[in-house]
Design a protein around this motif. Structure first.
Motif, mmCIF file in Angstrom:
data_model
loop_
_atom_site.group_PDB
_atom_site.id
_atom_site.type_symbol
_atom_site.label_atom_id
_atom_site.label_comp_id
_atom_site.label_asym_id
_atom_site.label_seq_id
_atom_site.Cartn_x
_atom_site.Cartn_y
_atom_site.Cartn_z
ATOM 1 N N VAL A 273 0.068 -11.461 -5.680
ATOM 2 C CA VAL A 273 0.695 -10.296 -6.316
ATOM 3 C C VAL A 273 1.187 -10.673 -7.715
ATOM 4 C CG1 VAL A 273 2.662 -8.692 -6.219
ATOM 5 C CG2 VAL A 273 1.308 -9.144 -4.161
ATOM 6 N N LEU A 274 1.802 -11.839 -7.846
ATOM 7 C CA LEU A 274 2.279 -12.286 -9.158
ATOM 8 C C LEU A 274 1.117 -12.437 -10.142
ATOM 9 C CD1 LEU A 274 4.968 -14.958 -8.136
ATOM 10 C CD2 LEU A 274 5.322 -12.560 -8.770
ATOM 11 N N PHE A 275 0.002 -13.001 -9.681
ATOM 12 C CA PHE A 275 -1.166 -13.156 -10.550
ATOM 13 C C PHE A 275 -1.691 -11.787 -11.002
ATOM 14 C CE2 PHE A 275 -1.830 -17.568 -8.866
ATOM 15 C CZ PHE A 275 -1.841 -18.211 -10.094
ATOM 16 N N ILE A 276 -1.749 -10.842 -10.096
ATOM 17 C CA ILE A 276 -2.240 -9.494 -10.432
ATOM 18 C C ILE A 276 -1.323 -8.840 -11.458
ATOM 19 C CG2 ILE A 276 -2.504 -7.153 -9.499
ATOM 20 C CD1 ILE A 276 -3.537 -8.574 -6.908
ATOM 21 N N LEU A 277 -0.014 -8.955 -11.258
ATOM 22 C CA LEU A 277 0.940 -8.360 -12.202
ATOM 23 C C LEU A 277 0.923 -9.079 -13.544
ATOM 24 C CD1 LEU A 277 3.929 -7.602 -9.820
ATOM 25 C CD2 LEU A 277 2.299 -5.968 -10.807
ATOM 26 N N SER A 278 0.568 -10.358 -13.555
ATOM 27 C CA SER A 278 0.518 -11.083 -14.834
ATOM 28 C C SER A 278 -0.609 -10.555 -15.715
ATOM 29 C CB SER A 278 0.363 -12.589 -14.607
ATOM 30 O OG SER A 278 -0.947 -12.915 -14.186
ATOM 31 N N ARG A 279 -1.647 -10.023 -15.089
ATOM 32 C CA ARG A 279 -2.759 -9.450 -15.867
ATOM 33 C C ARG A 279 -2.417 -8.048 -16.360
ATOM 34 N NH1 ARG A 279 -6.403 -12.472 -11.987
ATOM 35 N NH2 ARG A 279 -5.734 -10.946 -10.518
ATOM 36 N N THR A 280 -1.781 -7.257 -15.498
ATOM 37 C CA THR A 280 -1.357 -5.905 -15.866
ATOM 38 C C THR A 280 -0.049 -5.628 -15.138
ATOM 39 O OG1 THR A 280 -3.681 -5.204 -15.984
ATOM 40 C CG2 THR A 280 -2.016 -3.468 -15.970
ATOM 41 N N ASP A 281 1.044 -5.750 -15.855
ATOM 42 C CA ASP A 281 2.361 -5.527 -15.262
ATOM 43 C C ASP A 281 2.575 -4.029 -15.054
ATOM 44 O OD1 ASP A 281 4.740 -6.430 -14.193
ATOM 45 O OD2 ASP A 281 5.713 -6.788 -16.123
ATOM 46 N N GLY A 282 3.397 -3.687 -14.080
ATOM 47 C CA GLY A 282 3.742 -2.290 -13.861
ATOM 48 C C GLY A 282 2.683 -1.502 -13.126
ATOM 49 N N GLN A 283 2.102 -2.087 -12.083
ATOM 50 C CA GLN A 283 1.084 -1.400 -11.300
ATOM 51 C C GLN A 283 1.699 -0.761 -10.056
ATOM 52 O OE1 GLN A 283 -2.648 -3.411 -10.517
ATOM 53 N NE2 GLN A 283 -2.131 -4.972 -12.031
ATOM 54 N N PRO A 284 1.142 0.366 -9.620
ATOM 55 C CA PRO A 284 1.601 0.944 -8.348
ATOM 56 C C PRO A 284 1.106 0.105 -7.169
ATOM 57 C CG PRO A 284 -0.156 2.294 -9.295
ATOM 58 C CD PRO A 284 0.151 1.201 -10.279
ATOM 59 N N LEU B 44 -6.095 -6.439 -3.705
ATOM 60 C CA LEU B 44 -5.964 -7.497 -2.702
ATOM 61 C C LEU B 44 -6.686 -7.185 -1.389
ATOM 62 C CD1 LEU B 44 -2.204 -8.520 -3.051
ATOM 63 C CD2 LEU B 44 -4.217 -9.808 -3.771
ATOM 64 N N ALA B 45 -7.251 -5.972 -1.275
ATOM 65 C CA ALA B 45 -7.860 -5.529 -0.015
ATOM 66 C C ALA B 45 -6.862 -5.678 1.133
ATOM 67 C CB ALA B 45 -9.152 -6.293 0.265
ATOM 68 N N MET B 46 -5.661 -5.171 0.880
ATOM 69 C CA MET B 46 -4.543 -5.300 1.818
ATOM 70 C C MET B 46 -3.988 -3.902 2.078
ATOM 71 S SD MET B 46 -1.336 -7.732 0.967
ATOM 72 C CE MET B 46 -0.281 -8.379 2.217
ATOM 73 N N GLY B 47 -3.567 -3.628 3.283
ATOM 74 C CA GLY B 47 -2.992 -2.333 3.608
ATOM 75 C C GLY B 47 -1.711 -2.075 2.826
ATOM 76 N N LYS B 48 -1.504 -0.805 2.458
ATOM 77 C CA LYS B 48 -0.316 -0.463 1.674
ATOM 78 C C LYS B 48 0.973 -0.772 2.431
ATOM 79 C CE LYS B 48 -0.312 3.587 -0.302
ATOM 80 N NZ LYS B 48 -0.611 4.931 -0.808
ATOM 81 N N SER B 49 0.988 -0.545 3.736
ATOM 82 C CA SER B 49 2.218 -0.811 4.494
ATOM 83 C C SER B 49 2.525 -2.305 4.535
ATOM 84 C CB SER B 49 2.134 -0.231 5.902
ATOM 85 O OG SER B 49 1.061 -0.794 6.614
ATOM 86 N N SER B 50 1.494 -3.140 4.681
ATOM 87 C CA SER B 50 1.701 -4.602 4.661
ATOM 88 C C SER B 50 2.192 -5.042 3.291
ATOM 89 C CB SER B 50 0.405 -5.338 4.969
ATOM 90 O OG SER B 50 -0.025 -5.057 6.268
ATOM 91 N N LEU B 51 1.583 -4.474 2.244
ATOM 92 C CA LEU B 51 1.970 -4.853 0.889
ATOM 93 C C LEU B 51 3.390 -4.375 0.575
ATOM 94 C CD1 LEU B 51 1.146 -6.259 -1.695
ATOM 95 C CD2 LEU B 51 0.231 -4.093 -2.504
ATOM 96 N N THR B 52 3.778 -3.221 1.113
ATOM 97 C CA THR B 52 5.133 -2.714 0.878
ATOM 98 C C THR B 52 6.166 -3.704 1.407
ATOM 99 O OG1 THR B 52 4.403 -0.417 0.899
ATOM 100 C CG2 THR B 52 6.731 -0.812 1.365
ATOM 101 N N GLY B 53 5.943 -4.232 2.607
ATOM 102 C CA GLY B 53 6.844 -5.237 3.165
ATOM 103 C C GLY B 53 6.866 -6.504 2.338
ATOM 104 N N LEU B 54 5.702 -6.913 1.872
ATOM 105 C CA LEU B 54 5.594 -8.095 1.019
ATOM 106 C C LEU B 54 6.382 -7.895 -0.268
ATOM 107 C CD1 LEU B 54 3.788 -10.812 0.886
ATOM 108 C CD2 LEU B 54 2.402 -9.483 -0.686
ATOM 109 N N VAL B 55 6.216 -6.731 -0.904
ATOM 110 C CA VAL B 55 6.935 -6.426 -2.147
ATOM 111 C C VAL B 55 8.440 -6.333 -1.883
ATOM 112 C CG1 VAL B 55 7.270 -4.666 -3.943
ATOM 113 C CG2 VAL B 55 4.962 -5.411 -3.337
#
Length: 157
Positions: free
Chosen positions: A39-50, A58-69
């Motif tokens: 996630v940090l690598f992705i944001l380093s390329r384009t900060d401020g993503q939904p 990441l090919a990851m479910g939104k609910s899983s990613l929400t918990g991660l965030v």
């Protein structure tokens, strides 16, 4: 008769072993999982993503990613902020702690890449890179046969 190389099975085993080892190392060295580092690598390329865009990348479910965030926000690595264009959308931004962790994570990842490729010649490294790029770009077609790849076409990527 061609040798049954079981490439799909070997890729699955290699992926599991590699990411289990990397996750253990990044937890020890950075206090982060490999998913959090991604996630940090992705944001380093384009900060401020939904979250929806990050989850697609990441090919990851939104609910899983929400918990991660959520966990990353609690650690002060990232923050949520409403989009200026659409108040219903929440964007994720890097915080300074996240940038610091990203610098260290980039060093770790560089070491991973060096160790992964060390046993191979430069020519072999080029083939490995081409193979992995081919897989990423054509996985659906390879597995689902949407447009079968003819023998010899794999090197044309």
């Amino acid at each position: 008769m061609s040798k049954n190389r079981r490439i799909f099975h070997k890729l699955q085993i290699a992926h599991s072993a590699l990411f289990r080892a990397a996750d253990h190392r990044t937890r020890d060295q950075l206090g982060l999982t490999t998913s959090q580092l991604a996630v940090l690598f992705i944001l380093s390329r384009t900060d401020g993503q939904p979250i929806s865009k990050i989850s697609t990348t990441l090919a990851m479910g939104k609910s899983s990613l929400t918990g991660l965030v959520d966990r990353m926000c609690a650690k002060g690595l990232v923050r949520r902020s409403p989009s200026k264009e659409d108040g219903r959308v929440i964007n994720i931004y890097l915080e300074q702690l996240g940038r610091n962790a990203l610098e260290q994570g980039a060093r770790e990842t560089s070491q991973f890449n060096t160790a992964l490729l060390a046993p191979f010649s430069v020519a072999e490294q080029d083939i490995i890179e081409r193979f992995l790029t081919h897989l990423a770009a054509n996985a659906d077609d390879i597995i689902n046969g949407s447009s079968p790849i003819k023998k010899g076409d794999a090197g044309n990527d």
